[in-house]
Design an enzyme around this catalytic site. Sequence first.
Site, PDB file in Angstrom:
ATOM      1  N   TYR A   1       0.929  -1.263  -0.012  1.00 33.19           N
ATOM      2  CA  TYR A   1      -0.028   0.004   0.046  1.00 33.19           C
ATOM      3  C   TYR A   1       0.961   1.444   0.025  1.00 33.19           C
ATOM      4  O   TYR A   1       1.833   1.371   0.849  1.00 33.19           O
ATOM      5  CB  TYR A   1      -0.782   0.010   1.237  1.00 33.19           C
ATOM      6  CG  TYR A   1      -1.862   1.197   1.606  1.00 33.19           C
ATOM      7  CD1 TYR A   1      -1.758   2.236   2.384  1.00 33.19           C
ATOM      8  CD2 TYR A   1      -2.860   1.167   0.646  1.00 33.19           C
ATOM      9  CE1 TYR A   1      -2.436   3.504   2.362  1.00 33.19           C
ATOM     10  CE2 TYR A   1      -3.812   2.348   0.520  1.00 33.19           C
ATOM     11  CZ  TYR A   1      -3.406   3.324   1.668  1.00 33.19           C
ATOM     12  OH  TYR A   1      -4.420   4.479   1.752  1.00 33.19           O
TER      13      TYR A   1
ATOM     14  N   LYS B   1       4.418   9.666   8.770  1.00 27.31           N
ATOM     15  CA  LYS B   1       4.521   8.985   9.933  1.00 27.31           C
ATOM     16  C   LYS B   1       5.271   9.827  10.977  1.00 27.31           C
ATOM     17  O   LYS B   1       5.337  10.653  11.657  1.00 27.31           O
ATOM     18  CB  LYS B   1       4.377   7.704  10.070  1.00 27.31           C
ATOM     19  CG  LYS B   1       3.118   7.125   9.204  1.00 27.31           C
ATOM     20  CD  LYS B   1       3.049   5.382   8.889  1.00 27.31           C
ATOM     21  CE  LYS B   1       2.336   4.954   8.195  1.00 27.31           C
ATOM     22  NZ  LYS B   1       0.733   4.904   8.251  1.00 27.31           N
TER      23      LYS B   1
ATOM     24  N   ASP C   1       9.498   2.819  -0.419  1.00 25.59           N
ATOM     25  CA  ASP C   1       8.284   3.484   0.336  1.00 25.59           C
ATOM     26  C   ASP C   1       8.552   3.035   1.546  1.00 25.59           C
ATOM     27  O   ASP C   1       8.247   2.406   2.229  1.00 25.59           O
ATOM     28  CB  ASP C   1       7.196   3.110  -0.205  1.00 25.59           C
ATOM     29  CG  ASP C   1       5.827   3.807   0.525  1.00 25.59           C
ATOM     30  OD1 ASP C   1       4.701   3.586   0.342  1.00 25.59           O
ATOM     31  OD2 ASP C   1       6.153   4.625   1.409  1.00 25.59           O
TER      32      ASP C   1
HETATM   33  P1  KE4 Z   1      -0.799   8.572   4.198  1.00 27.51           P
HETATM   34  O1  KE4 Z   1      -1.151   9.309   3.065  1.00 27.51           O
HETATM   35  O2  KE4 Z   1      -1.748   7.763   4.859  1.00 27.51           O
HETATM   36  O3  KE4 Z   1      -0.099   9.460   5.263  1.00 27.51           O
HETATM   37  O4  KE4 Z   1       0.473   7.371   3.910  1.00 27.51           O
HETATM   38  C1  KE4 Z   1      -0.040   6.433   2.821  1.00 27.51           C
HETATM   39  C2  KE4 Z   1       1.053   5.285   3.046  1.00 27.51           C
HETATM   40  C3  KE4 Z   1       2.046   5.194   2.011  1.00 27.51           C
HETATM   41  N1  KE4 Z   1       2.921   4.077   2.240  1.00 27.51           N
HETATM   42  C4  KE4 Z   1       3.063   3.393   3.162  1.00 27.51           C
HETATM   43  C5  KE4 Z   1       3.924   2.202   3.403  1.00 27.51           C
HETATM   44  C6  KE4 Z   1       1.694   3.459   4.151  1.00 27.51           C
HETATM   45  O5  KE4 Z   1       1.546   2.491   5.165  1.00 27.51           O
HETATM   46  C7  KE4 Z   1       1.025   4.470   4.067  1.00 27.51           C
HETATM   47  C8  KE4 Z   1      -0.169   4.542   5.068  1.00 27.51           C
HETATM   48  N2  KE4 Z   1      -0.473   3.366   6.022  1.00 27.51           N
HETATM   49  C9  KE4 Z   1      -1.651   3.442   6.529  1.00 27.51           C
HETATM   50  C10 KE4 Z   1      -1.488   1.955   7.565  1.00 27.51           C
HETATM   51  N3  KE4 Z   1      -1.356   0.708   7.038  1.00 27.51           N
HETATM   52  C11 KE4 Z   1      -2.333   4.380   7.076  1.00 27.51           C
HETATM   53  C12 KE4 Z   1      -3.573   3.944   7.965  1.00 27.51           C
HETATM   54  C13 KE4 Z   1      -5.007   4.567   7.203  1.00 27.51           C
HETATM   55  O6  KE4 Z   1      -4.626   4.534   6.077  1.00 27.51           O
HETATM   56  O7  KE4 Z   1      -5.811   5.011   7.756  1.00 27.51           O
END
Ligand code: KE4
Length: 429
Positions: free
Chosen positions: A146, A269, A241
């Site tokens: 993801y 994060k 990533d």
């Molecule tokens: P954000 O756009 O949510 O800040 O980051 C996206 C993203 C990109 N790359 C990786 C490896 C990530 O894990 C994420 C976001 N992680 C999720 C949890 N698995 C965010 C939680 C959510 O979607 O509410």
Amino acid sequence: MSINFEKSQSLFNRAQQTIPGGVNSPVRAFKGVGGTPPFITKGQGPYIFDADGNRFVDFVGSWGPLILGHAHPEIITAIQKIAQKGTSFGAPTELEIELAEMIVERVPSAEMVRLVNSGTEATMSAVRVARGVTGRDKMVKFDGCYHGHGDSFLIAAGSGALTLGEPNSPGVTKGTAADTLLAQFNDIESVKTLFQNNPDQIACVIVEPINGNTGCIPPQNDFLLQLREVCSANGALLILDEVMTGFRVARGGANELYGVDADLLTFGKVIGGGMPIGAYGGKREFMEQVSPVGPIYQAGTLSGNPVAVTAGIETLKRLDKLAYDKLESLSAYWSNGLQTIIGKNGYPLTQHRVGSMFTLFFTDHSIRNTQDVAHCDIHQFNRWFHGMLENGVYLAPSQYEAGFMSLAHTYEILDETLAKAEAVLGEIF
Ligand code: KE4
């Protein structure tokens, strides 16, 4: 023990009138595990508290950012202090230089970085840079990984998309989807085949160096180094990533931990310490193609705002060698304690852990990538999740997510949690 969720239920009903699903990010709605999501009112160290006054030991930490624990006093003070000088100017500040220099100093492959407001912005921008510098349209991602909700990534996406059974989202055009090629994590041959079938068309391979969005799955057998070689041999950029793994699994992230040279990397994060932030960066030759130096456009109203940047600077300052040693010790204590319970009872469970990110898989099948996670017994996972929630332990509400340890957790809390885990697992099996 049954805990009271009345106020959360009432808030959830009300929230669903004006917010899709009552949440501002799908995985929070508990659709994967069922039940009512607690509406949180406060976080303090390793704990979160909900509207009904329940206290939970938190192993989600806002999905990774709260590595120091909730409401760390010095982080809060720093945020309060800087906010009194103004929250955003839309103009350059010295603080942004400080955070950029801290990232570059820590991350071996990062020579330059651009700050943005989320991990999604970071990954979208990094792929645009790769396409811009190579003149190629296609990108490779991995099944179950993801990278945020950018259109190109919502093909076989992990995390919430996988949890909710919609890894391919409606609304993504056929043209966009056609430019996203899928490989299997830990399967270098699946990557080589894509390059053979799409000669000179692939701009980049984007990978979670530790696949954290299908549950925590580490790279096996030099997979990342092989990925580096295949990208170099085919003129494609390798994008790590590190939104989840950056500054989480080591001071220099997976880039340092696995010694794999990346062309571009993305972050989020932890570098915001709980405030909205993201960043992308990497080799100077590529990053100097980004506007206004180069032609590849990317922008953001609140990018680099002093409040989020200050929270990030103060967080990274407190992540020194001692901190990573402590995180490793706490996380090993947790996983060793759980393994003792699993071994003693012969439970069909598999644990993966890298540093302070981890997942308990409800299968004894070996897990190499998201295909293997299909062997998990989701019903048993959901009973585990709710059993622990009822006992005041807040785990990620999906088998396809990682859990996170913070520096605020203690061995005493872990002992208590392990005792609860033994009781809950005893009821399940
Ligand atoms: P954000 O756009 O949510 O800040 O980051 C996206 C993203 C990109 N790359 C990786 C490896 C990530 O894990 C994420 C976001 N992680 C999720 C949890 N698995 C965010 C939680 C959510 O979607 O509410």
